[in-house]
Design an enzyme around this catalytic site. Structure first.
Site, short mmCIF file in Angstrom:
data_model
loop_
_atom_site.label_atom_id
_atom_site.label_comp_id
_atom_site.label_asym_id
_atom_site.label_seq_id
_atom_site.Cartn_x
_atom_site.Cartn_y
_atom_site.Cartn_z
N TRP A 47 0.83 -1.21 0.00
CA TRP A 47 0.00 0.00 0.00
C TRP A 47 0.87 1.26 0.00
O TRP A 47 0.38 2.37 0.07
CB TRP A 47 -0.95 0.01 1.19
CG TRP A 47 -0.29 -0.25 2.50
CD1 TRP A 47 0.22 0.68 3.35
CD2 TRP A 47 -0.04 -1.52 3.09
NE1 TRP A 47 0.76 0.06 4.44
CE2 TRP A 47 0.61 -1.30 4.32
CE3 TRP A 47 -0.32 -2.85 2.72
CZ2 TRP A 47 1.00 -2.34 5.16
CZ3 TRP A 47 0.07 -3.88 3.56
CH2 TRP A 47 0.72 -3.61 4.75
N GLU A 76 -5.45 0.54 5.95
CA GLU A 76 -5.60 1.07 7.31
C GLU A 76 -6.62 0.26 8.11
O GLU A 76 -6.42 0.01 9.29
CB GLU A 76 -5.95 2.56 7.29
CG GLU A 76 -4.83 3.47 6.82
CD GLU A 76 -3.54 3.36 7.64
OE1 GLU A 76 -3.60 2.98 8.82
OE2 GLU A 76 -2.46 3.63 7.09
N THR A 92 -3.86 -5.54 13.75
CA THR A 92 -3.35 -6.74 13.09
C THR A 92 -1.94 -6.48 12.58
O THR A 92 -1.64 -5.38 12.10
CB THR A 92 -4.28 -7.12 11.91
OG1 THR A 92 -5.58 -7.35 12.45
CG2 THR A 92 -3.83 -8.39 11.21
N LEU A 126 -8.03 -12.52 9.10
CA LEU A 126 -7.52 -11.26 9.66
C LEU A 126 -8.07 -10.99 11.06
O LEU A 126 -7.58 -10.10 11.76
CB LEU A 126 -7.89 -10.08 8.75
CG LEU A 126 -7.06 -9.96 7.49
CD1 LEU A 126 -7.67 -8.97 6.51
CD2 LEU A 126 -5.64 -9.52 7.83
N TYR A 151 -7.48 8.28 14.41
CA TYR A 151 -6.21 7.77 13.89
C TYR A 151 -6.30 7.49 12.38
O TYR A 151 -5.46 7.94 11.60
CB TYR A 151 -5.81 6.48 14.63
CG TYR A 151 -4.59 5.84 14.03
CD1 TYR A 151 -3.33 6.23 14.43
CD2 TYR A 151 -4.70 4.87 13.03
CE1 TYR A 151 -2.19 5.67 13.86
CE2 TYR A 151 -3.58 4.31 12.45
CZ TYR A 151 -2.33 4.71 12.87
OH TYR A 151 -1.22 4.17 12.29
N ASP A 155 -1.10 6.12 17.63
CA ASP A 155 -1.52 4.79 18.10
C ASP A 155 -0.48 4.37 19.14
O ASP A 155 0.35 5.19 19.55
CB ASP A 155 -1.64 3.80 16.94
CG ASP A 155 -0.31 3.51 16.27
OD1 ASP A 155 0.72 4.12 16.67
OD2 ASP A 155 -0.26 2.68 15.35
N GLU A 180 4.26 8.66 8.56
CA GLU A 180 4.54 7.25 8.28
C GLU A 180 5.89 6.86 8.86
O GLU A 180 6.10 5.71 9.24
CB GLU A 180 4.43 6.95 6.79
CG GLU A 180 3.71 5.63 6.58
CD GLU A 180 3.36 5.32 5.15
OE1 GLU A 180 3.69 6.12 4.25
OE2 GLU A 180 2.76 4.26 4.92
N CYS A 185 19.01 4.22 15.59
CA CYS A 185 17.84 5.11 15.52
C CYS A 185 18.22 6.46 14.92
O CYS A 185 19.18 7.10 15.36
CB CYS A 185 17.25 5.31 16.91
SG CYS A 185 15.83 6.43 16.87
N CYS A 239 16.84 12.13 21.44
CA CYS A 239 15.94 11.39 22.31
C CYS A 239 16.29 11.62 23.78
O CYS A 239 17.36 11.26 24.24
CB CYS A 239 16.04 9.89 21.97
SG CYS A 239 15.00 8.87 23.00
#
Ligand code: ADE
Length: 384
Positions: A34, A51, A57, A94, A134, A152, A216, A236, A242
């Site tokens: 996607w 989405e 899942t 699913l 979301y 999320d 994303e 990272c 951080c």
């Protein structure tokens, strides 16, 4: 009304976060079906389906189901026009089948209320069945490059660690904080919707943080690097920004959530099969329209809230099936859903019985096309 982007200049640290993350996302993102990186822009319908599938899942499971689902329902119109049982069958495996029904209702609403076009703004998106804050934010930002936040569990953890925000990622106060933080960061992404909207999130503009690449990137970092246990801080892209890392708090943030007590239910399931000239058939009934595995098919089952000792004779009588003199030893098996343990006792039984409404016989070869839960696929396999 969508809120306006802030006009103030981004703080240098925030600017560094959005650009480092976007840069990393462009080079490290998984090649998922996607995410059509090199298309002018994402197909809103593909994103919508992904989405819905990705809610609760894992990506690996969605990967198996995504393309077959799109082949079966290539457009929002095709999905809207399909019978519900076909949608449930394509969703099979699913889990959380309520989402399949909501996706179906969402497609119908897009056709009926939006002329078959997926809306671009979060307010219209949130009017659609199954779309909360979301998913609306994900579609508006990833597909249409609008500066809308997403939060999320993964994103909350990343933001908490970045700012050394203590507390559990399921705590209401922490979640509200995370939405505010995500919003202020995404609104600082330099390309405003008027400049870049619909241009594929500016993915080809290697140095620019866009709402699409930033959001994303947050998801991807949470999934691949800033994982709940053993985060890969050394690789990272945000390690120098951080605060949890700086303060040695990466393992303490987020705090573990208080565990809800799991409940148990007991299912006595008789896998009745018969031989016909064409092969083997299995007897199925449809589950109730609400609750666990709503509307899916299963072999005849009696459910109890407590462990109840049943004999095959008493079970067949309870199910309204003809008596049998067969000696059957049930197999015990526990299936875990998110909130409960379903303790199965599976009774295999050969019977030459006329199904009668509301049950039906289903040829073994056709079982794959029936809407089943993963648990019942396993139950049938156990009995064969
Ligand atoms: N989880 C939710 N949305 C996602 C996306 N677009 N890519 C990867 N994981 C996701």
């Amino acid at each position: 009304m969508a809120k306006q982007a802030r006009s103030s200049r981004p703080a240098p640290r925030d600017r560094a976060i959005t650009s480092a993350l976007s840069k990393w996302f462009r080079s490290a993102a998984r090649d998922l079906p996607w995410r059509e990186e090199f298309r002018a822009r994402r197909d809103p319908y593909r994103s919508l389906v992904s989405e819905f599938m990705l809610q609760q899942t894992q990506v690996s499971r969605v990967l198996e189901k995504f393309e077959p689902f799109l082949q079966r329902f290539p457009t929002v119109g095709a999905l809207a026009a399909a019978p519900e049982q076909d949608v449930l069958a394509a969703w099979s495996g699913l889990g959380y089948y309520r989402r399949a029904r909501l996706l179906h209702a969402c497609a119908k609403s897009i056709v009926r209320d939006f002329g078959g076009v997926v809306p671009r703004d979060v307010d219209s998106l949130q009017e659609l069945p199954g779309i909360g804050r979301y998913t609306a934010g994900a579609i508006a930002s990833i597909v249409f490059n609008r500066p809308e936040p997403i939060v999320d569990g993964n994103v909350c953890r990343v933001l908490q660690r970045l700012d050394a925000k203590p507390g559990s990622a399921s705590d209401k106060e922490v979640i509200a904080w995370a939405w505010e933080r995500a919003e202020s960061l995404v609104k600082q992404c330099p390309n405003s919707p008027s400049q870049r909207e619909g241009a594929g999130g500016g993915r080809r503009d290697a140095d620019v943080a866009t709402p699409a690449t930033f959001n994303e990137g947050l998801m991807e970092l949470g999934a691949l690097v800033c994982t709940p246990a053993a985060p890969k801080c050394l690789v990272c892209p945000l390690r120098d920004l951080c605060l949890a890392r700086e303060q040695g708090l990466v393992d303490e943030i987020p705090a573990p959530k208080a565990r809800a007590k799991r409940s148990r239910v007991y299912h006595d399931t008789v896998v009745v099969w018969r031989k016909t000239a064409r092969g083997v058939e299995v007897l199925l009934e449809q589950r109730p329209a609400t609750g666990l595995w709503a509307g899916l098919w299963q072999p005849p089952t009696v459910e109890s809230a407590t462990r109840t000792r049943r004999t095959l004779k008493s079970l067949l009588a309870e199910l309204g099936l003809p008596a049998s003199a067969a000696k059957v030893k049930p197999r015990e098996w526990v299936f875990q859903t998110t909130h409960r343990d379903v303790c199965f006792r599976v009774w295999p039984l050969q019977l030459a019985h006329d199904a009668g409404s509301p049950r039906r016989w289903c040829e073994e070869a056709e079982l794959a096309g029936v809407g089943f839960s993963n648990a019942h696929k396993e139950v049938i396999a156990l009995a064969r």
